[in-house]
Design a protein around this motif. Structure first.
Motif, PDB file in Angstrom:
ATOM      1  N   PRO A   1     -30.880 -20.997 -72.945  1.00 40.17           N
ATOM      2  CA  PRO A   1     -30.153 -20.889 -71.512  1.00 40.17           C
ATOM      3  C   PRO A   1     -31.119 -21.302 -70.363  1.00 40.17           C
TER       4      PRO A   1
ATOM      5  N   SER B   1     -26.395 -14.985 -72.249  1.00 39.18           N
ATOM      6  CA  SER B   1     -25.900 -16.381 -72.594  1.00 39.18           C
ATOM      7  C   SER B   1     -25.523 -16.012 -74.265  1.00 39.18           C
TER       8      SER B   1
ATOM      9  N   ARG C   1     -30.613 -12.769 -71.413  1.00 30.03           N
ATOM     10  CA  ARG C   1     -31.611 -13.991 -71.466  1.00 30.03           C
ATOM     11  C   ARG C   1     -32.896 -13.839 -71.769  1.00 30.03           C
TER      12      ARG C   1
ATOM     13  N   ASP D   1     -36.002 -17.996 -77.960  1.00 31.05           N
ATOM     14  CA  ASP D   1     -34.722 -18.357 -78.291  1.00 31.05           C
ATOM     15  C   ASP D   1     -34.209 -18.423 -79.564  1.00 31.05           C
TER      16      ASP D   1
END
Ligand SMILES: [Zn+2]
Length: 570
Positions: free
Chosen positions: A6, A13, A24, A32
């Motif tokens: 993101p 996201s 996020r 991530d």
């Protein structure tokens, strides 16, 4: 398709794997990686750098990407317009970010590709920047870490982009010659010209979980062949199975793996006896097959020893790696198409010293034995062993081999894949390997398959191990009227440790806890560690040329000829 990590400003996201809507900040805290399904989202190069290096340690290289449009390429947009758009979208000048940094306080040069920038394509600026990073590594004698993400060469630069495969490979070769570690981390996706050059011609290739790598992409292969592709084609796990990568590493473990590799490379550079001058000749053991007194050991019947050597409870190589060694980082694959389960190897520490350990792997249960092909190496296993031996020598790390095999793999595939030549190459390479080698026969030392790991400066043998040109059963079948004569053959072959010590084939016997290593694996591991250390440590200071010369003499002394007397004359 994988979701892109993101951007700033977005609060939520959606995971590209499971479509879960994720906060996020939570996603970012998890590097991530989707906490729900484990999907590894693609990272921008600056984020990747931040995840891997020590905070604040990254210094970008001073070199800037040049403005290039060497062939004036235009499709629906002129190439310079595409470049400007990529720069605006990513905040990067090119598809790679290069610099120096420390990882776990080990300094290295680093080149990290960014797929967002024209698909991470390899153009002449990208090639030049990665080459500069490699040259910086060479100048400062640093390891080089490459993180790849690329669709391949950059078509907008025509054949000049193709040339970058050679340019960067040359730079990697320079580091190889200088004994500096090169590591690539394959991330999703790594294809084409990048896959077929610096992504795979490094010393160690890590694949991040979820990464796919190949030369041709799946769509092209499907179109050309008209066939469906196997499940998991070109995934990290597929690559591991087919001997293409050393390991598959989830993102959370990536930094730790790099630290372990850099630590071993650092140790190798600082402890290797190097190419120092040969000292004046010292008196050495006579070269004419000098007999050594056999160490005091209880005398057992040879057949009983054969049975003990094959005992299913006997510690295996992986057991010893767990007990006698620390910090094992297993490396996989022959880089040619296979990863043989009967041979394991990788970096480990022995009483704090970094070493490369390579050994045959059997198992304790029928299932394990079958999965490991009973410790019988395939040509891929011999080639993996060779790759690791050579890597150890380049990095200045000693090699310890643990030999426990009934012999090489007696199969059609093995013959088709060049079994004889694979064994031959290992024997030759070990005889000139410019780093200390200590071999330990831990169980069965079966013929050429065993010797392929046992041409060493010191050959040790566990008290109840055997080492032989042929199995007693095989010998009995050929020379006796029936296979039932195996016990007699075992006695005749002189395959026990005391016998081989007397013949000078073996240098020392490693005691086992009574009645055998299987009875007390911890104690067996302790005795093995002490014996290996006692023989290895004095070798570390011997100049490499002396080491190799003595190793060759050690094996030369087994030849038999009489000078000046005609054959047959007495
Ligand atoms: Zn998910």
């Amino acid at each position: 398709m994988t979701a892109t990590a993101p951007r700033e400003g977005q609060l939520w996201s959606r995971c590209g794997g499971c479509a879960t809507l994720l906060y996020r900040k939570r996603l970012r805290r998890n590097l991530d990686v989707c906490p729900e399904c484990g999907e590894h989202a693609r990272l921008a190069a600056p984020e990747r750098v931040a995840q891997l290096v020590d905070p604040g340690s990254f210094t970008p290289l001073p070199e800037r990407a040049a403005e290039v449009d060497p062939i004036g390429f235009v499709d629906v947009l002129p190439y310079p317009h595409r470049l400007s758009a990529a720069r605006a979208a990513t905040g990067l000048e090119e598809a790679v970010l290069c610099g120096t940094a420390t990882i776990g306080r080990h300094r290295c040069a680093l080149a990290v590709m960014d797929f967002r920038f024209l698909g991470g394509s390899l153009g002449s600026a990208v090639g030049e920047l990665i080459t500069r990073a490699a040259e910086r590594a060479l100048a400062e004698r640093l390891p080089l870490v490459l993180v790849t993400a690329s669709g391949g060469a950059r078509m907008q630069e025509g054949a000049l982009s193709l040339m970058q495969m050679a340019t960067v490979s040359q730079a990697v070769a320079g580091l190889r010659e200088a004994g500096l570690l090169t590591v690539s981390v394959l991330t999703d996706p790594t294809y084409g010209g990048v896959a077929a050059s610096f992504a795979t011609n490094t010393d160690v290739v890590l694949a991040e979980s979820g990464a796919r790598m190949g030369f041709a992409g799946p769509r092209v292969i499907r179109q050309v062949t008209g066939r469906e592709l196997p499940d998991g084609f070109q995934t990290a796990e597929f690559l591991l199975r087919h001997g293409q990568v050393d390991m598959v590493v989830p993102r959370h473990a990536l930094r730790g793996r790099l630290v372990a590799l850099l630590a071993a490379a650092h140790a190798g550079r600082h402890t290797s006896g190097g190419g120092g001058q040969e000292p004046p000749p010292r008196p050495e053991r006579p070269a004419d097959g000098a007999a050594r007194p056999a160490p005091v050991a209880e005398v057992r019947d040879a057949w009983e020893t054969v049975r003990l050597a094959r005992h299913p409870g006997r510690p295996t190589t992986l057991d010893y790696l767990d007990t006698a060694f620390d910090g094992f980082v297993q490396l996989h694959g022959d880089r040619l198409g296979g990863d043989c389960p009967a041979v394991v190897g990788g970096l480990a520490r022995l009483d704090g010293r970094h070493v490369m350990v390579i050994g045959h792997q059997k198992g304790h249960t029928t299932g394990e034995l079958v999965a490991r092909n009973f410790g019988m190496a395939s040509p891929a296993g011999h080639r993996k062993a060779l790759r690791l031996m050579r890597l150890a020598a380049r990095l200045g790390l000693p090699v310890v081999t643990l030999v426990d095999t009934p012999g090489a793999d007696p199969g059609v595939d093995a013959e088709e894949q060049g079994q004889a030549a694979a064994i031959a190459e290992n024997i030759l390479s070990l005889s000139v390997l410019p780093t200390p080698v200590v071999a330990v026969i831990t169980g069965e030392g079966g013929s050429g398959g065993a010797l392929a790991l046992a041409v060493a400066d010191r050959v040790l043998m566990l008290q109840h191990a055997v080492y032989s040109v042929i199995s007693p059963e095989g010998c009995a079948a050929i020379l006796w009227p029936d296979r039932g004569a195996a016990p007699q053959a075992a006695r005749a072959l002189r395959l026990t440790a005391p016998d081989l010590c007397r013949l000078g084939v073996v240098d020392d016997v490693v005691a086992e806890p009574a009645p055998g290593a299987h009875h007390d694996p911890e104690a067996a591991a302790r005795l093995l560690r002490e014996a290996v250390l006692a023989h290895l440590v004095p070798l570390l200071d011997v100049p490499r040329a002396t080491l190799v010369r003595r190793r060759r003499q050690r094996f030369r002394r087994f030849g038999a000829a009489r000078t000046g007397v005609r054959a047959g004359a007495r």
